[in-house]
Design an enzyme around this catalytic site. Structure first.
Site, PDB file in Angstrom:
ATOM      1  N   LYS A  94       0.811  -1.219   0.000  1.00  0.00           N
ATOM      2  CA  LYS A  94       0.000   0.000   0.000  1.00  0.00           C
ATOM      3  C   LYS A  94       0.849   1.276   0.000  1.00  0.00           C
ATOM      4  CE  LYS A  94      -4.477  -1.490   0.864  1.00  0.00           C
ATOM      5  NZ  LYS A  94      -4.432  -2.842   1.454  1.00  0.00           N
ATOM      6  N   GLU A 116     -10.007   7.124   3.054  1.00  0.00           N
ATOM      7  CA  GLU A 116     -10.913   6.165   3.681  1.00  0.00           C
ATOM      8  C   GLU A 116     -10.087   4.946   4.071  1.00  0.00           C
ATOM      9  OE1 GLU A 116     -10.191   6.240   0.527  1.00  0.00           O
ATOM     10  OE2 GLU A 116      -9.699   4.121   0.266  1.00  0.00           O
ATOM     11  N   SER A 382       1.566  -9.785  -1.126  1.00  0.00           N
ATOM     12  CA  SER A 382       1.241  -8.357  -0.980  1.00  0.00           C
ATOM     13  C   SER A 382       1.514  -7.807   0.409  1.00  0.00           C
ATOM     14  CB  SER A 382      -0.221  -8.114  -1.370  1.00  0.00           C
ATOM     15  OG  SER A 382      -1.078  -8.967  -0.644  1.00  0.00           O
TER      16      SER A 382
END
Ligand SMILES: *Cc1c(COP(=O)(O)O)cnc(C)c1O
Length: 400
Positions: A94, A116, A382
């Site tokens: 991320k 968000e 990930s």
């Protein structure tokens, strides 16, 4: 390696029939402002250099590729390799995107960013990137999620972010997005940092741009390490950012299969999964056209997954196009299969994977024994699983 121009969305932000900007006029103006700034930034070598510098010195890139010798020997058949996005700062892919978007916000002269978050991973990455770049940061999170994700709420606060509670509707991710978008419209000094390859144009394109560093590195690394390209690239798909980040560099390599893995949850019945591409249908939500899971009224439906980072009722529009074109295929992995993969990687390789990433790994584990032993499967790991340890412990306790 630049992305081939024919892979880019058209001037209205469409990937084929998917994507676009289904938003009110006031919001479209803000989006267009971001589009223009992004286009200029991409053409500015100094901007891209600054992005790469932060990736290197702040996040620790390049992340390595790793051959799972023990796991591959245990399963027989294909060789399983990992792209180690779990080794990024904060433990997931991320940060690639939040660094890029916060740099762009700064370049645009914005003072504040807003985001968000559902499980809190994107909120933490945004808070850290904002702290680094001297931007004020507000994170919207549903009241239900705040209660479920205490650790990430505390991390965001320690990173100096304001955590705001979304109290409307189901008080989860969808409401957090709605309330954050509302705030963004009111404040011209604010930049909206979106967490996946979803939302109205230019977000799916922008998120891909920053995440495609994953595939660019991996393609080169696999050539160096194995002398050839992998037979398949496999990634989990929530909104689809880590998957598109891996796939983009391989799109023109016709012999490389691209496989997205969706959360099959507890089964195919409505409300038991979050598999938008495998089990959903075309539709518009959150300002873009893609595949989505609808309720009886045709609105965003109820979704469920063992992993909080995958339970979103739609998916990035470029994945919808890749599915339609047959360039990528999408499959489902159940909660149980993901959990089994979580333990296998921990036991055989000493790597605790995120439950999200465990879905991608589970698919590799499923197909490896049926493959020849010169087959190479590249799995995007990930994120790391530390955030999931308490949840898995609880699951084990309720089982025994
Ligand atoms: C958020 C998250 C995902 C899902 O998001 P995508 O946009 O589909 O990549 C996957 N893995 C991890 C570790 C995450 O934190």
């Amino acid at each position: 390696m630049p992305v081939a121009p024919n892979r880019d969305p058209d001037s209205n932000g469409f990937f084929g029939a998917f994507g676009g900007q289904y938003v009110p006029k006031a919001l479209k103006q803000r989006l267009d402002e971001v589009s223009v700034a992004l286009e200029r930034a991409e053409q500015d070598p100094a901007f891209m250099q600054e992005f790469r510098n932060l990736c290197t010195h702040y996040s620790g890139r390049p992340t390595p590729v790793f051959f799972c010798a023990n796991l591959s020997a245990k399963l027989g058949g294909a060789q399983i390799w990992l792209k180690r996005e779990d080794l990024n700062h904060l433990g997931a892919h991320k940060i690639n995107n939040t660094l890029g978007q916060c740099l762009l916000a700064k370049r645009m002269g914005k003072k504040r960013v807003i985001a968000e978050t559902g499980a809190g991973q994107h909120g933490v990455a945004t808070a850290a990137s904002a702290a680094l770049l001297g931007l004020e940061c507000t994170i919207y999170m549903g009241e239900v999620d705040i209660a479920r994700q205490h650790l990430n709420v505390m991390r965001m606060k320690m990173l100096n972010a304001h955590v705001k509670v979304a109290m409307s509707g189901q008080r989860t991710l969808k409401e957090a997005v709605d309330e954050a978008l509302g705030e963004w419209m009111k404040d011209p000094d604010m930049f909206y940092v979106l967490g996946s390859a979803v939302g109205p144009h230019p977000y799916p394109y922008m998120v891909r741009r920053f995440q495609s560093i994953i595939g660019q590195e991996a393609r080169e690394q696999m050539l160096t390490e194995t002398g050839k390209l992998p037979n398949a690239c496999i990634a989990c798909v929530g909104g689809g950012s880590n998957a598109i980040g891996l796939f983009t560099a391989f799109l023109d390599d016709a012999n490389v299969a691209l496989i997205g893995v969706e959360p099959g949850g507890k089964g195919k019945a409505y409300g038991q999964h979050a598999a938008s591409l495998c089990l959903g249908e075309p539709g518009i939500m959150h300002g873009f056209n893609s595949y989505m899971i609808k309720n009886a009224q045709g609105e965003p439906g109820e979704v469920y997954s063992i992993s909080a980072g995958l339970d979103y009722p739609s998916v990035g529009p470029e994945h919808a196009l890749l599915k339609e074109q047959g360039r990528a295929s999408y499959v489902c992995i159940s909660d149980q299969e993901a959990l089994d993969a979580f333990f296998m990687l921990s036991h055989y390789e000493g790597i605790i994977p995120a439950l999200e990433s465990s879905h991608a790994l589970a698919h590799a584990i499923k197909i490896a024994p049926k493959s020849k032993n010169d087959t190479i499967l590249l799995v995007n790991l990930s994120g790391r699983g530390d955030k999931d340890v308490a949840q898995v412990e609880q699951l084990m306790a309720t089982k025994s």
